[in-house]
Design an enzyme around this catalytic site. Structure first.
Site, short mmCIF file in Angstrom:
data_model
loop_
_atom_site.label_atom_id
_atom_site.label_comp_id
_atom_site.label_asym_id
_atom_site.label_seq_id
_atom_site.Cartn_x
_atom_site.Cartn_y
_atom_site.Cartn_z
NE ARG A 216 -2.03 -2.26 3.14
CZ ARG A 216 -2.36 -2.69 4.36
NH1 ARG A 216 -3.45 -2.21 4.95
NH2 ARG A 216 -1.62 -3.57 5.00
CG ASP B 43 4.38 -2.06 10.10
OD1 ASP B 43 4.48 -2.54 11.24
OD2 ASP B 43 3.44 -2.36 9.33
CD GLU C 292 -4.43 -10.40 11.69
OE1 GLU C 292 -4.14 -9.41 11.00
OE2 GLU C 292 -4.15 -10.46 12.90
CG ASN D 275 -1.71 -8.02 17.51
OD1 ASN D 275 -0.89 -7.72 18.37
ND2 ASN D 275 -1.44 -8.77 16.47
#
Ligand code: UD1
Ligand code: CA
Length: 456
Positions: free
Chosen positions: A16, A102, A154, A169
């Site tokens: 992205r 990240d 997720e 998370n």
């Protein structure tokens, strides 16, 4: 206490970001994100790290150097797969701190608290969680009736009820190594993304009867995961505000924090004032009692105490104490200004040493020059350092006076306390205390103008 090591997940491309470079090398506060994460782990006491690299591995290794161990994940099959590959590199560890490359805003204090909580609780895993204003995109933390973490789901695998969970998370965890390796070997990829999720280890641990703890990070900003350029800009803003706050707490005046940009790596002394439009980058160090700005950019430049630098761009320079620079000055790499030097408007200096108290007040180009102390460089002086093939040096000794609009054609030496007449082009050495004049004599023709001169 047992041996701790960090595992830094940094193999992903970061699709992205739409970048040729690996996501984790994009900079926040002038420092690659992965380097910030490593620094936080290091400060938290976890000083040894394995970094899992894949996309742009060479670039990441070039950026981080040999202070860490690298593990290559050639194909990015998921965060769980990444950690599986690091098992050998992490073999000495009793405990593993997992961080994503990240999450550039993570603080050392938060990691230290997480590590301490993990040690105190005795859990097989401790997950750092948070409650962001918008949980979209993050894995959700499912807790049991007793409040303990049960599993992580997720976003892409979550049903509507799970999506409504606001605790997420952060991608930061502590593991008891033996328990981690046991369960990591058992994860599959039967999920929405077809990836091996590290997050599945949590559910497997709980199913195996091993307790998992969750520690909530109160400041959700701190755990921001950067997946896009828009999130990169958010991280940049937060990092910048933190840095400016830290400088102000240490006694630096920042007149307008909205227009002041200071890299993480920069140091500024107390009682220095940063005026609006100041940008300080890289290895820049500014002393005490300076005034920097307005509209000044310093990169990899050191500035001694008491300097005033206005509307200037300086990179890879050393600027002495009580110097006065600007406005509209460009100081290029290799420039070393001693104390009490004055560099005035529209002056460029490159790869030159300027001695104590020397003055370059207006409109000059000084390149490849060794200048002594108390030299006066008249307005418009140029060192002619380039003959089309090579650059050559000019030497101007202590106390020399160079008249306005002179050209000093290198290689050339102007002796101590010598004078150069205004408008001279100097092509040979001038001894100490000599006067050199190298210009056409003024020719005066009296009565040259007649009444006809102005007739059409
Ligand atoms: C991950 C977590 C999610 C959490 C979020 C926090 C998983 C499955 N999900 O999701 O629960 O809320 O982080 O920011 O772990 N990476 C590799 N190899 C891979 C894949 C990723 O090294 O095969 C690295 C990436 O470079 C990145 C980090 O792991 O630094 C996280 O990967 P990313 O794809 O950003 O995970 P998220 O989807 O954000
Ligand atoms: Ca992420």
């Amino acid at each position: 206490m047992g041996k701790w090591m960090a595992a830094v997940l940094a193999a992903g491309k970061g699709t992205r970001m739409k970048s040729r470079h690996p996501k984790v090398l994009h900079r926040v506060g002038g420092v690659p994100m992965v380097e910030r994460v490593l620094a936080a782990a290091d400060k938290a006491g976890v000083t040894e790290a394995a970094v899992i690299v894949g996309f742009g591995a060479d670039e990441v290794q070039a950026a981080l150097g040999d202070r860490v161990t690298y593990v290559l994940q050639a194909e990015q099959l998921g965060t769980g797969h990444a950690l599986q590959l690091a098992r050998d590199a992490l073999a000495p560890a009793d405990f593993v701190l997992v961080v994503c490359g990240d999450t550039p805003l993570l603080r050392a204090e938060t990691l230290r608290e997480l590590v301490a909580a993990h040690a105190a609780d005795g859990a097989a895993a401790t997950v750092l969680t948070t409650r962001p204003a918008d949980p979209t995109g993050y894995g959700r933390i499912v807790r049991g009736a007793d409040g303990r973490v049960v599993r992580i789901v997720e976003e892409k695998d979550a049903d509507d009820a799970t999506k409504r969970i606001t605790e997420v998370n952060t991608g930061t965890y502590c593991f008891r190594a033996a328990a981690l390796w046991d369960q990591l070997a058992r994860i599959g990829c039967d999920n929405a993304q077809g990836e091996y999720y590290l997050t599945d280890v949590i559910g497997l641990l709980v199913a195996a009867g091993a307790p998992v703890a969750g520690v909530v990070c109160a400041d959700a900003q701190e755990t921001l995961g950067v997946n896009s350029r828009a999130q990169l800009a958010v991280a940049e803003k937060v990092a910048r505000e933190r840095k400016l706050a830290a400088l102000m707490a240490d006694g630096v005046t920042i007149v307008d924090p909205q227009t002041t940009y200071v890299d993480e790596t920069v140091e500024v002394g107390a009682d220095t004032v940063l005026e609006p439009g100041t940008i300080l980058r890289g290895a820049t160090v500014v002393g005490r009692d300076c005034v920097i700005g307005p509209a000044t950019e310093l990169a990899d430049t050191t500035v001694a105490d008491g300097a005033h630098i206005h509307r200037t761009y300086a990179h890879e320079c050393r600027i002495g104490a009580c110097t006065q620079i600007g406005p509209y000055v460009h100081l290029r790499p290799g420039t070393v200004l001693a104390d009490r030097v004055k560099v005035g408007n529209f002056v460029e200096v490159k790869n030159s040493v300027v001695g104590d108290g020397s003055k370059l007040p207006h409109l000059s180009y000084i390149g490849d020059t060794d200048m002594g102390a108390h030299v006066n460089i008249g307005c418009g002086t140029i060192t002619v350092n380039y003959n089309g093939k090579i650059k050559q040096r000019t030497t101007v000794c202590d106390g020399a006076f160079v008249g306005c609009n002179s050209n000093l054609v290198a290689p050339v030496t102007i002796g101590a306390e010598a004078y150069i007449g205004a408008g001279s082009t100097v092509t040979k050495d001038v001894p100490a205390r000599a006067l050199a004049v190298g210009r056409a004599k003024t020719l005066v023709k009296e009565g040259w103008v007649t009444d006809d001169t102005y007739k059409k």
